[in-house]
Design a protein around this motif. Structure first.
Motif, PDB file in Angstrom:
ATOM      1  N   ARG A  48       0.837  -1.208   0.000  1.00 36.55           N
ATOM      2  CA  ARG A  48       0.000   0.000   0.000  1.00 36.55           C
ATOM      3  C   ARG A  48       0.868   1.252   0.000  1.00 36.55           C
ATOM      4  NH1 ARG A  48      -3.847  -2.336   4.793  1.00 36.55           N
ATOM      5  NH2 ARG A  48      -5.512  -3.227   3.509  1.00 36.55           N
ATOM      6  N   SER A  60       2.542   1.738  -3.351  1.00 37.39           N
ATOM      7  CA  SER A  60       1.597   2.223  -4.373  1.00 37.39           C
ATOM      8  C   SER A  60       1.444   3.735  -4.288  1.00 37.39           C
ATOM      9  CB  SER A  60       0.227   1.557  -4.192  1.00 37.39           C
ATOM     10  OG  SER A  60       0.328   0.166  -4.303  1.00 37.39           O
ATOM     11  N   ILE A  71      -4.528  -1.102  -6.687  1.00 38.48           N
ATOM     12  CA  ILE A  71      -3.099  -1.449  -6.711  1.00 38.48           C
ATOM     13  C   ILE A  71      -2.665  -1.810  -8.128  1.00 38.48           C
ATOM     14  CG2 ILE A  71      -1.413  -3.176  -5.941  1.00 38.48           C
ATOM     15  CD1 ILE A  71      -2.879  -3.192  -3.234  1.00 38.48           C
ATOM     16  N   VAL A  91      -1.863   1.023 -10.626  1.00 40.12           N
ATOM     17  CA  VAL A  91      -0.661   1.847 -10.416  1.00 40.12           C
ATOM     18  C   VAL A  91       0.325   1.716 -11.583  1.00 40.12           C
ATOM     19  CG1 VAL A  91       1.391   2.172  -8.964  1.00 40.12           C
ATOM     20  CG2 VAL A  91      -0.868   1.957  -7.909  1.00 40.12           C
ATOM     21  N   PHE A 119       7.716  -2.194  -2.434  1.00 43.26           N
ATOM     22  CA  PHE A 119       6.460  -2.639  -3.065  1.00 43.26           C
ATOM     23  C   PHE A 119       6.732  -3.880  -3.914  1.00 43.26           C
ATOM     24  CE2 PHE A 119       3.955  -2.792  -6.905  1.00 43.26           C
ATOM     25  CZ  PHE A 119       2.671  -2.400  -6.576  1.00 43.26           C
TER      26      PHE A 119
END
Length: 410
Positions: free
Chosen positions: A134, A137, A239, A242, A289
């Motif tokens: 999260r 992102s 997500i 992105v 990430f």
């Protein structure tokens, strides 16, 4: 998925959003239609190699399906490691050794803690990994917004509109019929995907069987799982958008769709940010990430391979125990640990192989589809003969390889 969706945004423009949207529609369809029909299977800790073996009354089919599952999980893990390494090669540039050592280090780390701590340790990491995904992102989107403001600053409105119109139009989809076909293919392609994911069965079987022992009713379990699936589908959609947003933003300023472009973005996008600490932190979060997305799936896939080999192929795990190997005798426990470590180590030499990613992704995504028909029938309680299941698996494994072996037929 991050790299693939990034590249798709250059080829498909705004239509690239159809892919994560279709994926999330597949999640919703699964939660509403298939999940209630599977709950009794999950209560019995029954995964689909066993289900197909029972529905066809064939132990050989159970073993064959298990081998197909292991092959699919292994290929997916290999693709993730290779995709990450390919990105690192471009990102580090002058430090090619680091691009090899980092994936090797990750594999070794996964080997140590998965072989020692098992499935409970793997799922206990999920919350931390999700939070880092999260944060990553948000960091990537922040870098995108800043880069776009810098690149488009001072341009007249009509020029900006022209740039965005060009960048959002699809290249790979040349006509209305191709666009419609692409949308329909994406929707149908992902409609049964959740049913096929072995790690779904693994997680849900573990969760439901544990909760059932605590006296939780089926209706409460179903409502709880379904609610989380539906909520999760929205977050997953955000997500997965992105990398598409990142790709479209770079395409709008004339960049080409390649791994070099992606790596170059992370090298240079933060360098002009006025606040010194913000840029490096954003890039670090973006890399975390990717690392967490890789590790969170790779570790579950590896445990899935070991579980399937020991339970379905060799019959060494008591599926009715609370957490697999922990209640098996010491010999089986050590066997599971050794096998987990060996599966991880098998990826080390493969890190040095550079596959053709276009062919690998096509084969990876489509080779398991032969199981869709037999698995759907089995979940609905309709038995199929071993020959039908064998034919479906064989078709799924062979058909996606045809365009690679005979390009003219692609």
């Amino acid at each position: 998925s991050f790299i693939t969706l990034f590249l798709f945004s250059f080829a498909y423009g705004l239509y690239a959003f159809v892919i994560p949207l279709s994926f999330c529609i597949g999640i919703i369809f699964y939660a509403l239609y298939f999940l209630p029909k599977q709950l009794s299977l999950f209560r019995n800790n029954e995964r689909y190699p066993e289900l197909l073996g029972l529905s066809s009354n064939s132990l050989a089919i159970r073993k064959l399906v298990s081998l197909a599952v292991c092959f699919s999980l292994f290929v997916f893990t290999f693709a993730e490691l290779q995709g990450f390494q390919l990105f690192l090669v471009k990102l580090l540039g002058n430090e090619p050794l680091g691009a090899v050592l980092i994936p090797l280090g990750l594999v070794f780390l996964i080997a140590i803690y998965t072989s020692q701590c098992g499935y409970r340790a793997v799922i206990s990491n999920d919350r931390i990994q999700l939070n880092l995904i999260r944060l990553g992102s948000v960091a990537i989107l922040g870098l995108v917004v800043y880069a776009m403001v810098q690149a488009l600053d001072g341009r007249p409105l009509n020029e900006l509109l022209e740039v965005f119109q060009i960048s959002f139009s699809p290249i790979a989809l040349s006509s209305a019929s191709t666009i419609i076909l692409f949308i329909v293919e994406s929707l149908i392609g992902f409609l049964f995907s959740q049913l096929l994911y072995y790690d779904n069965w693994q997680r849900l079987s573990f969760f439901v069987s544990e909760q059932s022992k605590n006296g939780i009713s089926s209706s409460v379990l179903l409502a709880n799982i379904r609610s989380n699936y539906l909520k999760g589908s929205g977050e997953l959609f955000l997500i997965y958008t992105v990398p598409i947003v990142l790709g479209l933003s770079l395409r709008s300023v004339g960049k080409q769709g390649s791994i070099d472009t992606l790596a170059d973005f992370f090298v240079h996008s933060w360098s002009n940010i006025p606040i010194p600490v913000v840029g490096p932190i954003a890039v670090i979060l973006a890399l975390l990430f990717m690392v967490n997305a890789l590790v969170s799936t790779a570790e579950v896939y590896i445990i899935g391979i070991v579980n399937s080999v020991m339970e379905d192929i060799f019959g060494l795990i008591d599926k009715n125990s609370s957490d697999g190997t922990q209640e098996a005798d010491k010999r089986e426990l050590y066997g599971a640990r050794i096998l987990t470590f060996l599966v991880c180590m098998a990826f080390l030499p493969l890190v040095l192989i550079q596959p053709n990613f276009e062919q690998l992704f096509n084969y990876m995504f489509y080779s398991a589809n032969g199981l869709v028909g037999p698995l759907t029938m089995a979940v609905l309680g309709k038995a199929k003969s071993p020959r039908v299941i064998l034919a479906c698996i064989g078709f799924g494994l062979i058909y996606p390889a045809v365009p690679s072996l005979w390009p003219a037929l692609g």
